[in-house]
Design a protein around this motif. Structure first.
Motif, PDB file in Angstrom:
ATOM      1  N   VAL A  32       0.845  -1.194   0.000  1.00  0.00           N
ATOM      2  CA  VAL A  32       0.000   0.000   0.000  1.00  0.00           C
ATOM      3  C   VAL A  32       0.883   1.248   0.000  1.00  0.00           C
ATOM      4  O   VAL A  32       1.492   1.577   1.024  1.00  0.00           O
ATOM      5  N   PRO A  33       0.993   1.939  -1.129  1.00  0.00           N
ATOM      6  CA  PRO A  33       1.783   3.176  -1.167  1.00  0.00           C
ATOM      7  C   PRO A  33       1.010   4.343  -0.549  1.00  0.00           C
ATOM      8  O   PRO A  33      -0.220   4.303  -0.443  1.00  0.00           O
ATOM      9  N   SER A  34       1.723   5.356  -0.121  1.00  0.00           N
ATOM     10  CA  SER A  34       1.152   6.612   0.404  1.00  0.00           C
ATOM     11  C   SER A  34       0.292   6.423   1.655  1.00  0.00           C
ATOM     12  O   SER A  34      -0.559   7.259   1.938  1.00  0.00           O
ATOM     13  N   ALA A  35       0.519   5.355   2.402  1.00  0.00           N
ATOM     14  CA  ALA A  35      -0.168   5.178   3.683  1.00  0.00           C
ATOM     15  C   ALA A  35       0.482   6.118   4.697  1.00  0.00           C
ATOM     16  O   ALA A  35       1.701   6.267   4.727  1.00  0.00           O
ATOM     17  N   VAL A  36      -0.326   6.754   5.525  1.00  0.00           N
ATOM     18  CA  VAL A  36       0.191   7.658   6.559  1.00  0.00           C
ATOM     19  C   VAL A  36       0.529   6.823   7.791  1.00  0.00           C
ATOM     20  O   VAL A  36      -0.289   6.026   8.262  1.00  0.00           O
ATOM     21  N   ILE A  37       1.744   6.999   8.306  1.00  0.00           N
ATOM     22  CA  ILE A  37       2.233   6.243   9.460  1.00  0.00           C
ATOM     23  C   ILE A  37       2.502   7.231  10.597  1.00  0.00           C
ATOM     24  O   ILE A  37       3.193   8.236  10.400  1.00  0.00           O
ATOM     25  N   VAL A  38       1.977   6.953  11.799  1.00  0.00           N
ATOM     26  CA  VAL A  38       2.212   7.799  12.969  1.00  0.00           C
ATOM     27  C   VAL A  38       2.662   6.902  14.110  1.00  0.00           C
ATOM     28  O   VAL A  38       1.982   5.925  14.443  1.00  0.00           O
ATOM     29  N   LEU A  39       3.790   7.232  14.718  1.00  0.00           N
ATOM     30  CA  LEU A  39       4.315   6.486  15.852  1.00  0.00           C
ATOM     31  C   LEU A  39       4.102   7.317  17.110  1.00  0.00           C
ATOM     32  O   LEU A  39       4.562   8.462  17.182  1.00  0.00           O
ATOM     33  N   THR A  40       3.367   6.738  18.089  1.00  0.00           N
ATOM     34  CA  THR A  40       3.110   7.456  19.337  1.00  0.00           C
ATOM     35  C   THR A  40       3.701   6.685  20.509  1.00  0.00           C
ATOM     36  O   THR A  40       3.815   5.450  20.465  1.00  0.00           O
ATOM     37  N   ASP A  41       4.062   7.412  21.558  1.00  0.00           N
ATOM     38  CA  ASP A  41       4.601   6.767  22.752  1.00  0.00           C
ATOM     39  C   ASP A  41       3.469   6.333  23.674  1.00  0.00           C
ATOM     40  O   ASP A  41       2.288   6.481  23.337  1.00  0.00           O
ATOM     41  N   VAL A  42       3.824   5.803  24.856  1.00  0.00           N
ATOM     42  CA  VAL A  42       2.808   5.279  25.769  1.00  0.00           C
ATOM     43  C   VAL A  42       1.877   6.359  26.303  1.00  0.00           C
ATOM     44  O   VAL A  42       0.782   6.063  26.772  1.00  0.00           O
ATOM     45  N   ARG A  43       2.272   7.620  26.228  1.00  0.00           N
ATOM     46  CA  ARG A  43       1.413   8.726  26.658  1.00  0.00           C
ATOM     47  C   ARG A  43       0.510   9.222  25.526  1.00  0.00           C
ATOM     48  O   ARG A  43      -0.296  10.119  25.716  1.00  0.00           O
ATOM     49  N   GLY A  44       0.689   8.666  24.328  1.00  0.00           N
ATOM     50  CA  GLY A  44      -0.115   9.080  23.181  1.00  0.00           C
ATOM     51  C   GLY A  44       0.475  10.251  22.419  1.00  0.00           C
ATOM     52  O   GLY A  44      -0.154  10.781  21.511  1.00  0.00           O
ATOM     53  N   GLU A  45       1.687  10.655  22.781  1.00  0.00           N
ATOM     54  CA  GLU A  45       2.336  11.770  22.086  1.00  0.00           C
ATOM     55  C   GLU A  45       3.017  11.275  20.823  1.00  0.00           C
ATOM     56  O   GLU A  45       3.644  10.209  20.806  1.00  0.00           O
ATOM     57  N   VAL A  46       2.914  12.054  19.762  1.00  0.00           N
ATOM     58  CA  VAL A  46       3.517  11.686  18.483  1.00  0.00           C
ATOM     59  C   VAL A  46       5.032  11.777  18.595  1.00  0.00           C
ATOM     60  O   VAL A  46       5.589  12.818  18.959  1.00  0.00           O
ATOM     61  N   VAL A  47       5.694  10.667  18.281  1.00  0.00           N
ATOM     62  CA  VAL A  47       7.151  10.606  18.287  1.00  0.00           C
ATOM     63  C   VAL A  47       7.687  10.973  16.907  1.00  0.00           C
ATOM     64  O   VAL A  47       8.618  11.757  16.773  1.00  0.00           O
ATOM     65  N   THR A  48       7.072  10.412  15.888  1.00  0.00           N
ATOM     66  CA  THR A  48       7.447  10.710  14.507  1.00  0.00           C
ATOM     67  C   THR A  48       6.308  10.275  13.591  1.00  0.00           C
ATOM     68  O   THR A  48       5.427   9.516  13.991  1.00  0.00           O
ATOM     69  N   SER A  49       6.326  10.765  12.371  1.00  0.00           N
ATOM     70  CA  SER A  49       5.311  10.374  11.399  1.00  0.00           C
ATOM     71  C   SER A  49       5.898  10.451   9.997  1.00  0.00           C
ATOM     72  O   SER A  49       6.946  11.056   9.783  1.00  0.00           O
ATOM     73  N   GLY A  50       5.214   9.834   9.066  1.00  0.00           N
ATOM     74  CA  GLY A  50       5.665   9.833   7.681  1.00  0.00           C
ATOM     75  C   GLY A  50       4.661   9.077   6.837  1.00  0.00           C
ATOM     76  O   GLY A  50       3.507   8.895   7.239  1.00  0.00           O
ATOM     77  N   SER A  51       5.112   8.613   5.690  1.00  0.00           N
ATOM     78  CA  SER A  51       4.224   7.830   4.827  1.00  0.00           C
ATOM     79  C   SER A  51       5.038   6.761   4.108  1.00  0.00           C
ATOM     80  O   SER A  51       6.268   6.841   4.029  1.00  0.00           O
TER      81      SER A  51
END
Length: 181
Positions: A30-49
């Motif tokens: 699946v190309p162009s999927a949005v990826i979001v990585l969050t920590d245990v507190r729900g804060e965004v650590v990094t994102s990309g696609s």
């Protein structure tokens, strides 16, 4: 300086890497999927696609527990737990289920599409999944649905309801509103 100690704070970036591939249920990437990585507190650590081959890669991710959230057009979003270890590289592939769509047209008894009819979609527990208002063409759409039974309710005239069972395929469902005589 001189004969006094100097405090110096140094932050070291992690050299861990998180990589993976996003595929659909049939194994297609699946190309162009949005990826979001969050920590245990729900804060965004990094994102990309994902790239054209459905691959993603995040560098500098610290060791620990995270949630990887993935979304793409025409697919239901997914969230998976991931544990990044200190070995340098962690791989987490993700599988996306297709989002099913219910769509149709709200019509009057004579078949004319109805503008400004309100259409509500309920799940089996009676919770509102979505609500929309038709335009001049009388059309409505609910997208990215999972399997199961739903109830459509159209209002604007006396209300009408229809039960829909989603089984992995899109469903075209016209609704007819008529004045009581």
């Amino acid at each position: 300086m001189g004969d006094q100690p100097v405090d110096f704070h140094l932050i070291l970036a992690s050299s861990n890497k998180l990589t993976g591939v996003v595929r659909d249920l049939e194994g297609r990437r699946v190309p162009s999927a949005v990826i979001v990585l969050t920590d245990v507190r729900g804060e965004v650590v990094t994102s990309g696609s994902t790239d054209a081959a459905g691959c993603y890669s995040f560098s500098g991710v610290g060791s620990g527990s995270y949630t990887l959230a993935v979304g793409a057009a025409s697919y239901c979003p997914a969230a998976v737990p991931v544990e990044v270890n200190g070995t340098g590289q962690t791989r987490q592939d993700v599988e996306l289920r297709p989002g099913v769509r219910i769509r149709g047209t709200v019509r009057a008894r004579d078949g004319v599409p109805l503008n400004d009819a309100r259409v509500t979609l309920l799940d089996t527990a009676g919770n509102v999944v979505g609500t929309t208002t038709t335009g001049a063409d009388g059309a409505y759409t609910f997208a990215d649905l999972t399997g199961g039974q739903y109830t459509l309710i159209a209002t604007g005239y006396p209300p009408v309801a229809d039960t829909v069972i989603v089984d992995g395929r899109d469903d075209d469902r016209d609704l007819w509103l008529v004045h009581a005589e």
